[in-house]
Design an enzyme around this catalytic site. Structure first.
Site, PDB file in Angstrom:
ATOM      1  CG  HIS A 120      -0.536   0.291   2.490  1.00  0.00           C
ATOM      2  ND1 HIS A 120       0.145  -0.778   3.333  1.00  0.00           N
ATOM      3  CD2 HIS A 120      -0.226   1.425   3.209  1.00  0.00           C
ATOM      4  CE1 HIS A 120       0.496  -0.238   4.481  1.00  0.00           C
ATOM      5  NE2 HIS A 120       0.497   1.097   4.224  1.00  0.00           N
ATOM      6  CG  ASP A 150       0.088  -3.892   2.963  1.00  0.00           C
ATOM      7  OD1 ASP A 150       0.188  -3.371   1.618  1.00  0.00           O
ATOM      8  OD2 ASP A 150       0.006  -3.628   3.763  1.00  0.00           O
ATOM      9  CB  SER A 224       3.419   1.569   6.186  1.00  0.00           C
ATOM     10  OG  SER A 224       2.166   1.511   6.689  1.00  0.00           O
TER      11      SER A 224
END
Length: 382
Positions: A120, A150, A224
């Site tokens: 993402h 992911d 992230s």
């Protein structure tokens, strides 16, 4: 003999006196001064009590900032409806293009430029830049991504990079101290500390394949794709998501375990994507009530809620309402475990399935197909 003991006591007294003077006035002369330095690195700074400076110092050079941008086309409203502007503007909305930037983190996994981050973070980006710890900023290309876990692998044109060392995440335990490294909110590279709060978290609805490490180390937007490391500076997981009502850390963060990361990474580097097995079924967990109705005492298994017509399970005459009990003699504990077991199978191979069909335990063979690609929009993640 008496003279001997007198000489010994005088010598011991003098030695203790010298030791006391050294301890008080010249502590740096103590021969045990560097005893706490990490083994195998004689030039390392001695670790202070309760400090994780060695782990942070080892891992930080491998951590990068990932900057992405993409062009977004929008409609700009007319500046005014006033007739005074009519000679210059027709009053209609105009199309305009603007660039939208995103920030994430990543970690170097090979000396020749492979970098791990989250799917993402780089999703739909048309330009990716990576800022290294040594101050260089380089363009990166996407080798491949896996939306269902992911994860994404990037490549930069560089060599002799400080690659992180993978740990065996299946040996991690609840209570182990871990460090999260990344660039939260764009403030700059930051290290936070916590413990592993739980292992094997699934059924969260974040990814298709979930086996998360839960931690209370502060993870925020911008973290992230950054690493979660142990107290030796080795990779335990890739920080991926947080549970938050405010957008900030509330002590519940989730990382993809290193063992899963390694498998996905290897496939992406080799094939540009992840190849998984597929049966064409929709499954759900057995509740205690359902297990009792099926007369299953241990509660193991997964209920088939739907079958894709013409898919592998349909061709093997498996029906909705059946309960899958094992795949290749591996007992199924729940629907998530079943999904992972099937995904690990090679497309084209024949697999033995044990199931409960109308109160009878049957064994059949299913020819595994290749799992279709699935695009997932991951939202509300750091």
């Amino acid at each position: 003999m008496r003279k001997f003991w007198l000489l010994f006591s005088q010598s011991a007294t003098i030695a203790l006196g010298i030791l006391l003077v050294i301890t008080v006035f010249k502590p740096e002369w103590r021969i045990w001064h560097n005893a706490s330095a990490p083994s195998g690195n004689p030039g390392a700074i001695a670790a202070a009590p309760n400090s994780y400076r060695y782990a942070a110092g080892k891992a930080i050079p491998s951590v990068v900032n990932v900057f992405t941008s993409k062009a977004v086309h929008t409609l700009a409203p007319p500046l005014s409806n006033s007739p005074l502007f009519n000679p210059f503007f027709d009053g209609q909305a105009k199309s305009r293009t603007q660039r939208v930037s995103n920030l994430g983190s990543g970690v170097i996994v090979s000396t020749n430029g492979y970098i791990l981050t989250n799917h993402h973070v780089v999703e739909s980006a048309d330009e990716i830049q990576v800022a290294l710890h040594d101050g260089r900023t380089l363009l990166a290309k996407v080798v491949g991504t896996d939306p269902e876990t992911d994860l994404a692998v990037l490549k930069i044109d560089a060599s002799n990079l400080p690659a992180i060392t993978f740990s065996q995440s299946d040996k991690a335990s609840i209570g182990d101290v871990v460090l999260a490294i990344g660039d939260p909110f764009g403030v700059g590279q930051t290290v936070t500390m916590g413990i592993i709060s739980a292992l094997g978290r699934s059924h969260l609805g974040i990814n298709t394949f979930e086996d998360f490490i839960q931690t209370d180390a502060a993870i925020n937007p911008g973290n992230s794709g950054g690493p979660l490391v142990d107290t030796n500076g080795n990779l335990v997981g890739i920080n991926s998501a947080i549970y938050s009502r405010t957008g900030g850390s509330q002590g519940i963060g989730f990382a993809i375990p290193a063992n899963l990361v390694s498998k996905v990474m290897d496939q992406i580097i080799a094939h540009g994507e992840v190849i998984r097995g597929w049966m064409g079924i929709e499954v759900q967990d057995l509740t205690p009530e359902l297990a009792e109705s099926f007369k299953l005492k241990n509660g193991n298994g997964a209920l088939i809620a739907g079958i894709l017509r013409g898919g592998p399970a349909d061709r093997a005459h498996i029906h909705p309402g059946d309960v899958l009990l094992s795949v290749d003699n591996q007992v199924i504990t729940d629907s998530a475990a079943l999904l992972n077991q099937i995904a690990a199978l090679k497309p084209g191979q024949n697999t033995t399935i044990t199931l409960l069909h109308r109160d009878k335990i049957l064994t059949t063979t299913v020819k595994i197909a290749r799992r279709p690609k699935l695009e997932i929009n991951t939202e509300a993640q750091p």
